[in-house]
Design a protein around this motif. Structure first.
Motif, short mmCIF file in Angstrom:
data_model
loop_
_atom_site.label_atom_id
_atom_site.label_comp_id
_atom_site.label_asym_id
_atom_site.label_seq_id
_atom_site.Cartn_x
_atom_site.Cartn_y
_atom_site.Cartn_z
N THR A 46 0.81 -1.22 0.00
CA THR A 46 0.00 0.00 0.00
C THR A 46 0.84 1.27 0.00
O THR A 46 0.60 2.17 -0.83
CB THR A 46 -0.98 0.00 1.19
N GLN B 6 2.39 1.78 -3.46
CA GLN B 6 1.43 2.20 -4.48
C GLN B 6 0.90 3.61 -4.22
O GLN B 6 0.53 4.31 -5.16
CB GLN B 6 0.29 1.18 -4.54
N HIS B 7 0.88 4.03 -2.96
CA HIS B 7 0.45 5.39 -2.66
C HIS B 7 1.51 6.41 -3.08
O HIS B 7 1.19 7.54 -3.43
CB HIS B 7 0.17 5.53 -1.16
N TYR C 173 3.80 5.82 -5.59
CA TYR C 173 3.94 5.75 -7.05
C TYR C 173 2.55 5.45 -7.61
O TYR C 173 2.18 4.29 -7.81
CB TYR C 173 4.94 4.67 -7.43
N MET D 168 1.49 3.02 -10.64
CA MET D 168 1.85 1.60 -10.65
C MET D 168 0.67 0.73 -11.04
O MET D 168 -0.45 0.92 -10.56
CB MET D 168 2.33 1.16 -9.25
N ASP D 169 0.95 -0.26 -11.91
CA ASP D 169 -0.07 -1.26 -12.23
C ASP D 169 0.64 -2.54 -12.66
O ASP D 169 1.87 -2.60 -12.68
CB ASP D 169 -1.03 -0.76 -13.31
N THR E 241 4.82 -2.55 -13.50
CA THR E 241 5.50 -2.82 -12.22
C THR E 241 5.66 -4.31 -12.01
O THR E 241 4.74 -5.09 -12.28
CB THR E 241 4.69 -2.23 -11.05
N ALA F 189 -1.65 -7.70 -4.61
CA ALA F 189 -1.58 -6.25 -4.82
C ALA F 189 -1.83 -5.86 -6.27
O ALA F 189 -1.69 -4.70 -6.63
CB ALA F 189 -0.22 -5.73 -4.38
N LEU G 93 -0.10 -6.69 -8.97
CA LEU G 93 1.13 -6.36 -9.66
C LEU G 93 1.69 -7.62 -10.31
O LEU G 93 1.35 -8.74 -9.92
CB LEU G 93 2.17 -5.79 -8.68
#
Length: 227
Positions: free
Chosen positions: A160, A163-164, A166, A169-170, A174, A191, A193
């Motif tokens: 978390t 991802q917060h 950056y 990100m997906d 990533t 997550a 990713l």
């Protein structure tokens, strides 16, 4: 090309097993264990259970401070397990062994413009010390350690704060790279990713989920990320 690469450390970039064996040998000898190989095997069994519990969300420090007590009890000895844990961690802090080719991989990826970061379940002081001592810290722009985050891989909440920070990100841009399918691969999957399972020993995946990619060498990792 992958934009963000999140690297596990132990047995992905740093040769944890080598330093672990050295550290355990010193502790076992100090406390009078004669059969070092048996002592190490006993510790590894205990430690595997400990980390499985930690990755399930159970109290980290409480479990870590009991692992030497439990190990020596199984060896028929009674010691101060908390003291042994502190001594062991002090030794691990000086474990600067890199896996051959790790630095070249990171340098190539960084030079290609990939954003590199660490994502590890390890102990903060130990991991930071080892990164600096191995000179690998220079390649990373961020360090995410479970002790700071409050959650361990494979809990998706470990990712978390990453991802917060950056926000773009997906799963397409990533990838999480690590040697442990139950932590690194499953964590990335939860997550949303992509993942690269670093599997130099050609282990069999007995889980009911799959990594996005499998790599046995650093060259394969580099090719996947830069493709």
């Amino acid at each position: 090309m992958i934009k963000y690469a999140i690297f596990d450390l132990d047995d992905t970039l740093l040769d944890f097993k080598k330093g672990e064996r050295e550290g355990l040998t010193k502790i076992l000898r100090k406390y009078g264990v004669h059969d070092i190989d048996q002592g190490i095997k006993t510790y590894l069994r205990v430690n595997k259970v400990v980390w499985n519990k930690i990755e399930q969300g159970q109290p980290r420090e409480e479990l870590l401070h009991k692992r030497f007590t439990d190990t020596f009890n199984l060896l028929g000895m009674n010691i101060d397990g908390t003291l042994a844990e502190r001594e062991y961690r002090t030794g691990l802090d000086q474990n600067f062994y890199k896996i051959g080719g790790a630095e070249r991989l990171l340098a190539n990826l960084k030079n290609a413009g990939v954003h590199l970061m660490v994502g590890t379940n390890g102990i903060k002081q130990t991991q930071i010390s080892r990164l600096k001592g191995s000179n690998l810290d220079q390649y990373f722009e961020d360090f995410f350690i479970s002790e700071d985050i409050g959650y361990t891989k494979p809990d998706k909440r470990f990712f978390t704060p990453i991802q917060h920070k950056y926000l773009d990100m997906d799963e397409k841009n990533t990838v999480m790279i690590g040697d442990r399918i139950q932590a690194d691969v499953l964590g990335a999957k939860r997550a949303a990713l992509s993942s690269i399972w670093f599997n130099p020993n050609h282990s069999i995946n007995s889980e009911d989920y799959q990594p996005t990619y499998i790599a046995q060498t650093y060259d394969q990792i580099e090719k996947i990320i830069l493709n």
